[in-house]
Design an enzyme around this catalytic site. Structure first.
Site, PDB file in Angstrom:
ATOM      1  N   CYS A   9       0.825  -1.204   0.000  1.00 30.01           N
ATOM      2  CA  CYS A   9       0.000   0.000   0.000  1.00 30.01           C
ATOM      3  C   CYS A   9       0.864   1.262   0.000  1.00 30.01           C
ATOM      4  O   CYS A   9       2.042   1.237   0.357  1.00 30.01           O
ATOM      5  CB  CYS A   9      -0.923   0.005   1.213  1.00 30.01           C
ATOM      6  SG  CYS A   9      -2.307   1.171   1.057  1.00 30.01           S
ATOM      7  N   ASP A 128      -6.025  -2.831  11.857  1.00 35.01           N
ATOM      8  CA  ASP A 128      -4.873  -1.947  11.918  1.00 35.01           C
ATOM      9  C   ASP A 128      -4.658  -1.479  13.345  1.00 35.01           C
ATOM     10  O   ASP A 128      -5.555  -1.540  14.185  1.00 35.01           O
ATOM     11  CB  ASP A 128      -5.067  -0.746  10.988  1.00 35.01           C
ATOM     12  CG  ASP A 128      -3.757  -0.128  10.522  1.00 35.01           C
ATOM     13  OD1 ASP A 128      -2.695  -0.498  11.063  1.00 35.01           O
ATOM     14  OD2 ASP A 128      -3.796   0.725   9.631  1.00 35.01           O
TER      15      ASP A 128
END
Length: 206
Positions: A9, A128
């Site tokens: 990412c 996360d």
């Protein structure tokens, strides 16, 4: 046990997109959240996405943006999957006609269970370490032993590196892992060898 999928990412350069693909990434993430250090505009993202070959997923990351802003990106950038990191509800996430991932802050013990209830049609939940209000890429892990069983695919993120991803995959058994800062020289500037090592470690037998 099936091989874990890997998403790289926060890509901002064409050379890094090509290197990630050659290293075997299953998905590439492009950030449109304004507060991120890795944010792209539509033209930059369209150029990068044009270099992504078939069978590598193109993921767009958004956070608390209005529907018009998301739609404007989609008019210019051909994405396969949307990733939402803010307070978006399920109705907002699904309105664009693409599969979506919802990020979950693992600060709360029941975060995954609540997200499964609130986003039942999500293609996956991204766990996360960031607190609410962040967009990830902090390089901080969370306690992997707290990951529960879930009915939705779970994507592990937060502080992953080539040095710890094999252990993380063995402990959590996620559907996929997502890395940004753990394979960078600087925010948005990826390191070819780190990406190769990360993917090799994530997909190695354990």
């Amino acid at each position: 046990m099936s091989t874990v999928r890997v998403k790289i990412c926060g890509l901002t350069r064409g050379t890094d997109v090509r290197a990630a693909v050659l290293a075997g990434a299953d998905a590439l993430g492009f950030v449109f959240a304004p507060r991120s250090k890795r944010v792209l505009d539509r033209d930059q993202a369209a150029s990068l996405v044009s270099a992504v070959p078939a069978f590598v997923s193109r993921v767009g990351l958004f956070m608390d943006q209005d529907s018009e802003s998301v739609a404007e990106v989609l008019e210019r950038v051909p994405l396969n999957l949307l990733q939402f990191h803010g307070s978006e509800d399920a109705g907002f996430c699904r309105q664009f006609g693409l599969p979506y991932i919802k990020a979950v802050s693992m600060a709360e013990a029941d975060a995954v269970q609540r997200a499964e209830r609130d986003y039942p049609d999500a293609a996956g939940l991204l766990m996360d370490s960031h607190a609410d209000g962040g967009v990830g890429g902090t390089g901080q892990t969370f306690d992997w032993s707290r990951v529960p069983q879930a009915s939705l695919p779970l994507i592990l993120a937060g502080g992953l590196t080539p040095g710890n991803v094999k252990k993380a995959v063995a402990l959590v058994n996620p559907w996929a892992v997502d890395v940004s800062s753990g394979v960078e020289r600087a925010p948005g500037i990826k390191h070819d060898e780190l990406m190769r090592n990360f993917i090799e470690e994530a997909k190695s037998e354990y």
